[in-house]
Design an enzyme around this catalytic site. Structure first.
Site, PDB file in Angstrom:
ATOM      1  N   THR A   1     -16.541  40.294  31.714  1.00 43.05           N
ATOM      2  CA  THR A   1     -17.105  41.316  30.827  1.00 43.05           C
ATOM      3  C   THR A   1     -16.143  41.742  29.721  1.00 43.05           C
ATOM      4  O   THR A   1     -16.495  42.567  28.881  1.00 43.05           O
ATOM      5  CB  THR A   1     -17.538  42.555  31.640  1.00 43.05           C
ATOM      6  OG1 THR A   1     -16.418  43.027  32.404  1.00 43.05           O
ATOM      7  CG2 THR A   1     -18.673  42.229  32.590  1.00 43.05           C
ATOM      8  N   GLY A   2     -14.935  41.185  29.707  1.00 47.74           N
ATOM      9  CA  GLY A   2     -14.014  41.469  28.601  1.00 47.74           C
ATOM     10  C   GLY A   2     -14.545  40.893  27.296  1.00 47.74           C
ATOM     11  O   GLY A   2     -15.317  39.926  27.301  1.00 47.74           O
TER      12      GLY A   2
ATOM     13  N   LYS B   1     -18.762  45.780  38.426  1.00 50.69           N
ATOM     14  CA  LYS B   1     -19.854  45.512  37.492  1.00 50.69           C
ATOM     15  C   LYS B   1     -20.879  44.535  38.050  1.00 50.69           C
ATOM     16  O   LYS B   1     -21.643  43.919  37.294  1.00 50.69           O
ATOM     17  CB  LYS B   1     -19.296  45.016  36.157  1.00 50.69           C
ATOM     18  CG  LYS B   1     -18.333  46.039  35.545  1.00 50.69           C
ATOM     19  CD  LYS B   1     -18.232  45.927  34.043  1.00 50.69           C
ATOM     20  CE  LYS B   1     -17.381  47.085  33.500  1.00 50.69           C
ATOM     21  NZ  LYS B   1     -16.999  46.904  32.095  1.00 50.69           N
TER      22      LYS B   1
ATOM     23  N   ILE C   1      -6.283  31.755  31.397  1.00 48.42           N
ATOM     24  CA  ILE C   1      -6.194  32.058  29.976  1.00 48.42           C
ATOM     25  C   ILE C   1      -5.189  33.188  29.727  1.00 48.42           C
ATOM     26  O   ILE C   1      -4.488  33.191  28.725  1.00 48.42           O
ATOM     27  CB  ILE C   1      -7.588  32.500  29.443  1.00 48.42           C
ATOM     28  CG1 ILE C   1      -8.676  31.501  29.853  1.00 48.42           C
ATOM     29  CG2 ILE C   1      -7.533  32.724  27.945  1.00 48.42           C
ATOM     30  CD1 ILE C   1      -8.507  30.116  29.328  1.00 48.42           C
ATOM     31  N   THR C   2      -5.132  34.121  30.644  1.00 47.26           N
ATOM     32  CA  THR C   2      -4.246  35.272  30.521  1.00 47.26           C
ATOM     33  C   THR C   2      -2.836  34.848  30.131  1.00 47.26           C
ATOM     34  O   THR C   2      -2.305  33.879  30.684  1.00 47.26           O
ATOM     35  CB  THR C   2      -4.174  36.006  31.875  1.00 47.26           C
ATOM     36  OG1 THR C   2      -5.495  36.230  32.330  1.00 47.26           O
ATOM     37  CG2 THR C   2      -3.424  37.326  31.742  1.00 47.26           C
ATOM     38  N   GLU C   3      -2.241  35.580  29.189  1.00 45.57           N
ATOM     39  CA  GLU C   3      -0.879  35.225  28.781  1.00 45.57           C
ATOM     40  C   GLU C   3       0.102  36.309  29.184  1.00 45.57           C
ATOM     41  O   GLU C   3      -0.266  37.435  29.452  1.00 45.57           O
ATOM     42  CB  GLU C   3      -0.802  34.975  27.271  1.00 45.57           C
ATOM     43  CG  GLU C   3      -1.022  36.183  26.407  1.00 45.57           C
ATOM     44  CD  GLU C   3      -0.875  35.857  24.911  1.00 45.57           C
ATOM     45  OE1 GLU C   3       0.137  35.253  24.536  1.00 45.57           O
ATOM     46  OE2 GLU C   3      -1.786  36.210  24.146  1.00 45.57           O
TER      47      GLU C   3
ATOM     48  N   TYR D   1      -4.858  21.951  18.815  1.00 50.68           N
ATOM     49  CA  TYR D   1      -5.867  21.761  17.766  1.00 50.68           C
ATOM     50  C   TYR D   1      -5.323  20.884  16.648  1.00 50.68           C
ATOM     51  O   TYR D   1      -6.010  19.991  16.136  1.00 50.68           O
ATOM     52  CB  TYR D   1      -6.320  23.088  17.159  1.00 50.68           C
ATOM     53  CG  TYR D   1      -6.516  24.220  18.140  1.00 50.68           C
ATOM     54  CD1 TYR D   1      -6.845  23.968  19.474  1.00 50.68           C
ATOM     55  CD2 TYR D   1      -6.397  25.545  17.736  1.00 50.68           C
ATOM     56  CE1 TYR D   1      -7.019  25.009  20.365  1.00 50.68           C
ATOM     57  CE2 TYR D   1      -6.585  26.582  18.619  1.00 50.68           C
ATOM     58  CZ  TYR D   1      -6.877  26.319  19.938  1.00 50.68           C
ATOM     59  OH  TYR D   1      -7.037  27.350  20.798  1.00 50.68           O
TER      60      TYR D   1
ATOM     61  N   GLU E   1       7.354  21.977  23.543  1.00 46.79           N
ATOM     62  CA  GLU E   1       8.065  22.894  22.665  1.00 46.79           C
ATOM     63  C   GLU E   1       9.310  23.395  23.381  1.00 46.79           C
ATOM     64  O   GLU E   1       9.502  23.120  24.573  1.00 46.79           O
ATOM     65  CB  GLU E   1       7.155  24.057  22.222  1.00 46.79           C
ATOM     66  CG  GLU E   1       6.756  24.990  23.339  1.00 46.79           C
ATOM     67  CD  GLU E   1       5.649  25.990  22.945  1.00 46.79           C
ATOM     68  OE1 GLU E   1       4.885  25.715  22.008  1.00 46.79           O
ATOM     69  OE2 GLU E   1       5.559  27.042  23.601  1.00 46.79           O
TER      70      GLU E   1
ATOM     71  N   HIS F   1       5.322  32.515  22.284  1.00 46.93           N
ATOM     72  CA  HIS F   1       5.048  32.194  23.678  1.00 46.93           C
ATOM     73  C   HIS F   1       6.158  32.758  24.559  1.00 46.93           C
ATOM     74  O   HIS F   1       7.333  32.639  24.228  1.00 46.93           O
ATOM     75  CB  HIS F   1       4.996  30.686  23.895  1.00 46.93           C
ATOM     76  CG  HIS F   1       3.770  30.067  23.318  1.00 46.93           C
ATOM     77  ND1 HIS F   1       3.744  28.764  22.884  1.00 46.93           N
ATOM     78  CD2 HIS F   1       2.527  30.556  23.107  1.00 46.93           C
ATOM     79  CE1 HIS F   1       2.538  28.478  22.433  1.00 46.93           C
ATOM     80  NE2 HIS F   1       1.777  29.556  22.546  1.00 46.93           N
TER      81      HIS F   1
END
Lengths: 404, 292, 404, 292
Positions: B17-18, B43, B97-99, B160, B210, B247
């Site tokens: 729901t974010g 929720k 996905i959380t960073e 990308y 990297e 990062h």
């Protein structure tokens, strides 16, 4: 992020780890030198390694000597780090120097306690010359250090008899500190036995995990706030930190306004590869707000070193149209004079392009020095162009319409 | 069958729901990804883009027992708990996905996942895409097109740009995997290289690393064993020491994590090094020879 | 050891578990009834189960009613437990009753959280009639309860929407309490949702591990001290606790002075088996001191119920000679009149025998009623003899020499 | 080869410098037990009855790599740590003399031992004796004589009385195992019954239980499967509810742990019940028939 020795020692003291009696003195608190028992060690507080060789560790027999030494160090700059504070410590008589460190082993993804009977020296050198002299004890993430494990380590580095219990206690305490404060490293080099029979942490090197600071208000309360991994933030970096985006000052003249941290790193490389000098690293993070984008742009424009801005947006989680809107609004409001060479591709590219084109047609003059390339121009070409423009900025400005 | 996710993979979304998660659930569904359920504690009963929301992963799997993949979009302070919840409930692949997940949290989550044989990708991954088949995460569909090159990168944006440079040269991707920008990753280069090596739909691999950490170096020995060409693109050659570049994981610490060190390790083990993005398709063509 | 409800609720409050507003009243603090918001529930503080059915839970609409009810309960005795305190609580309107308990599963050797949508009733009955209605969630010893696990449990018993987070929080808090305070059981029955939207522990049943009390000075500071698993200690039991040996009052007339807890239990059985009635359970523990042995013997001799003492020592870690010394010294110093029938075998049996014989020869009269059997007399025979002597004690004492 | 310990077993003693431990080390050595080392942190370099003392179990095993059994005599607050230390160092059987170990500590120690396949006996065990061969613990040698009956009991004193009644009737013991009086035990009746069932030197087993817990009940189903007779002697028939009788584990809690319940469970599964100690040899003779 690395802590100063005096910060590390304050944390040690909280965890009952014995440290020498000490005071911290800055330019405003020299009077504290009166309250010290001499002789003392005077240690400049800086992140530079090998302070001893650099003359940043000195001794003083009395207050006058101490005041001279402190004043000679305060305010000086070593390897780019200004020295604002010194740590004044009782001078202890050392009987034995040991090494103790706890760190995240990034190869094994475990926590490792490294210890040695040989402390006070460069431990990497010890490890290189005498691998057996370093004792490694591994812990799975999430596990506690049982008392026996601390005793095993203490015993292995020669802490025995009356020193076994306090030694094991210190190892346990350091481990608790490491875990509870989300450390990446907590190192004592040297851990000493003093001539008068005390066990004591003579140095303190603590690296915290910046990403875990949110759950340590107690550290903020001690004045331990965000900084570089090694070093203080510059004024612009503090501004960016406050505004909520990663930013690092570099010493070139091309302002870098990319989307995405990873490409930000790539952009710096590419600029150098094609002969330019980046003025900064920057990252918008995922889906930045308009305000943030404008703050980012402003930070570059206001930097007197910056002569040209390179921008890039590959619309993923962050959309090209939002990015274009922010650029346009910034330009209209601030009427910048520095050229901007940019590329915009990805999600909502077409919408973004329309926003830019509309702005150009309405405010042609403002956008005279702004070029926005698209998906079909490789990013390398855009960077080459930027480097070329940066060089030109040294020369008298040419006239003519740079719009595509 | 692509690596990690496929057309048939059923996925759930933790933190559905974010704002970001809800937006990308829509994008994923548009792409054809089978997002069957979501979780936001408290929720249960709501819907996001038609996807039902539950209080717990456990409840999700009661209703959708075939879901095997979860993507995690919760704030960093909840990320470890969300990962452990997914593992405990029986999810087999977790795309985080959380960073900026606290390092100790991620170490512990990895440790538990290892015991239960669960794959974690990330944190701070843009996700995984098998172009034309499935997409889990926030990768922009526009950057990718189906093909036979596997790509694996720590950075989302670089993923990308790599795909962009491949596509401009006529290549496409079998699967593109974002490892994530955090310092402790669930899955590293070697893990993904092994998957690509086994994948009949992949002819060659582009890995983009990297500065920071040792995951590139750790993968080097396996590259030597591989039958498929590996093109490596490493960024951060111009990066300063001791400063994080965006990062959480992108930092040179002492001697560890320099671009130069990584490039040497990879080159010595047979990877072809692309100094700039544009060199990637050139090297690929050379390596694949007559095939392309 | 079981805690009173009010003690349990004080611990709950320390762990942020919501409990009704309450005061605890004893005979000296009836004035506190003035500071209460009526109506209230009045709950007698006792370890007896099913207090409702026993009339030990009452209601009061005002102070007068409350005073009457409290006075009618204080000082009364139910099932052998005297009621010294009542808990006065706000009367809450209940919307939903749930069940929550954490306990050590002694079969699985794990920690189990048991929960149910059906609370406020006998949970064993629920488990019997509707096994599915009880949700069991296991934790390995040493593991923490992650937030998700608490949510899983909360969700399973119907805590949802705005109640999910506080419900999971309460479950986590109860687990922390269970672990940190070394509980054997921590139970909330019922855990309620109130009509005004609160989540609340209406009852509290906490069993602590007496063997872990040494590491909980915070409990002692709250007045939580050693007691039986269920019930207060008697005066003699408190004396023994202080003197450092296990002792339990029983209601017979044969004082039991064995060595070893396990045989103490067996001795009680054997005495009953042969028609006698033991007055106590007792255990010297391993290798008791002379002082302790004499204190043990004195406790029995001074108990007016005790008519005869059965003693036994199998010398293992505790030696026969030490035991004999203690018996002899006690007898010489205290000149007891009650008969003692004993058996002594094992380590240092011979030395012990010599000590007893020497004493008998020197103080013949004092030892007239003391018989000490040896290895070759089965313990059953000694106990039969004890029971016979106990019966005789009812009759006029026979004369003659009972020494062997 | 007897069960658990044998003539050749090398043992160490944790907490060796304590008064009781030091005394019983002497008794064990006198009995022929190979006590090769002891541990008391901070006292490395000392000796107890000629046995060298080390700071850690790890140090013991460096010097005495063949030691496989440890007995633990430390105070309750240190017991869990001592057990974990022994497990971590590689000890395979741990005999825990310490009594009243906190329940959560013992649960955790058991849990770790289970993962590492280590046997814990106790807490509050008097030890293990294979008469004439080896003795680890504080059992009085005088109570035992070699023979072919295995005994297993929760209580030390009852172990002696059982042996006493066996010996008076002409029987002897193959091995006598004290399980311990604590509520959570490392080894339970079933574990030992399984060892005796396999032991060629054991003809029959006497198990002595007492009120509290469920270890007797847990063993009942296995008794049904056994080829050897089992005589059960259960104490606490006259015990009150809710009060601990000396042993931390000897307590009737609600319906759990009554002597009557245990007797029913054992009898239903084929154990022969001895109401009093003197019945044990009688039942044994009957069960073994012509053999004795």
């Amino acid at each position: 992020m690395r802590l100063y020795e005096y910060e590390g020692k304050r944390l040690f003291a909280r965890y009952r780890l014995p440290v020498p009696r000490n005071v911290v003195v800055d330019g405003t608190s020299l009077h504290q030198l009166r309250n010290v028992v001499y002789p003392v060690v005077i240690k400049a507080q800086t992140f530079v390694g090998s302070r001893g060789k650099a003359g940043l560790v000195q001794f003083a027999r009395d207050e006058n000597e101490a005041r001279d030494r402190v004043c000679s160090v305060l305010g000086t700059v070593y390897s780019g780090h200004k020295i604002d504070r010194v740590l004044i410590e009782e001078k202890v008589r050392i009987k034995k120097e040991l090494y103790l460190a706890i760190l995240v082993d990034r190869l094994a993804h475990r926590i490792v306690v490294m210890s040695s009977r040989y402390g006070g020296v460069d431990i990497e050198e010890v490890g290189h010359n005498q691998p057996d002299a370093i004792f490694k004890y591994y812990f799975s993430p999430g596990s506690i250090m049982h008392a026996y494990a601390a005793r095993n380590i203490a015993s292995e580095i020669g802490l025995e008899g009356p020193f076994l219990a306090p030694g094991a206690g210190a190892i346990s305490d350091l481990y608790r500190l490491f875990i509870e404060l989300d450390c990446k490293l907590s190192e004592i080099n040297p851990l000493v036995l003093t001539a008068d029979g005390r066990l004591m942490a003579l140095d303190a090197k603590v690296d915290l995990d910046e990403d875990a600071m949110f759950r340590h208000p107690e550290l903020a309360a001690m004045g331990i706030v965000a900084r570089h991994e090694v070093g203080e933030l510059s004024e612009r970096e503090r501004f960016a930190k406050k505004a909520g985006f990663p930013y690092v000052d570099l010493d070139g003249d091309i302002g870098v306004f990319p989307g995405g941290a990873g490409f930000g790193i790539a952009a710096i490389d590419l600029i150098e590869h094609y002969g330019g000098k980046p003025a900064n690293f920057m990252d918008s993070g995922g889906a930045p707000t308009q305000d943030k984008l404008r703050a980012m742009l402003g930070l570059l424009m206001d930097n007197p070193r910056v002569r040209v801005i390179f921008g890039a947006r590959f619309g993923g989680i962050s959309r090209c149209d939002d990015w274009a809107k922010a650029v346009v609004q910034y330009v209209i409001e601030n009427r910048p004079t520095k050229p901007m060479i940019m590329r915009m591709a990805g999600n909502m590219e077409e919408e973004g392009r329309k926003i830019i084109e509309k702005a150009k047609s309405e405010h042609g003059d403002l956008f005279r020095k702004i070029r926005v390339y698209a998906y079909d121009t490789p990013i390398e070409e855009v960077i080459k162009e930027t480097v070329r423009v940066a060089r030109e900025q040294g020369r008298p400005e040419t006239s003519g319409d740079n719009n595509r | 069958m692509a690596i990690i996710i496929d057309r048939h993979t059923q996925t759930i979304v933790q933190g559905i729901t974010g704002t970001n998660a809800a937006l990308h659930v829509k994008f994923m569904l548009d792409y054809g990804t089978r997002v069957v359920a979501g979780v936001t504690p408290g929720k249960a009963g709501q819907e996001v883009a038609g996807v039902p929301v539950y209080d717990t992963v456990r409840d999700c799997l009661k209703q959708h027992p075939d879901a095997t993949v979860s993507s995690i979009w919760v704030p960093p302070r909840s990320a470890m708990d969300a990962i452990l919840e997914a593992i405990d409930a029986g999810i087999k692949s977790i795309i985080v996905i959380t960073e900026r997940i606290p390092m100790h949290d991620m170490l512990f989550a990895r440790h538990v996942a290892g015991q239960k044989n669960v794959m974690i990708i990330g944190g701070n991954t843009p996700g995984v895409i098998s172009p034309g088949r499935s997409l889990v995460g926030m990768l922009p569909r526009i950057a990718f097109q189906p093909g036979r090159i596997g790509t694996v990168a720590r950075s989302g944006a670089v993923t990308y740009y790599v795909a962009n440079s491949l596509n401009l040269a006529g290549f496409g991707e079998s699967t593109s995997v974002g490892l994530g920008g955090d310092p402790i990753l669930g899955t590293n280069f070697e893990d993904v290289l092994r998957l690509f090596e086994q994948d009949p739909e992949t002819d060659a691999v582009v890995m983009a690393g990297e500065i920071g950490g040792v995951y590139e170096e750790l993968a080097a020995p396996f590259i030597k064993e591989m039958g498929k060409p590996v093109i490596a693109y490493i960024t951060g050659k111009a990066a300063p020491q001791g400063k994080r570049l965006g990062h959480a994981g992108a930092i040179i610490e002492g001697n560890m994590g320099t671009a130069a060190g990584k490039i040497v390790a990879l080159e010595q083990n047979g990877a072809l090094i692309a100094p700039v993005l544009g060199d990637i398709p050139v090297l690929l063509k050379r390596a694949l020879g007559s095939v392309h």
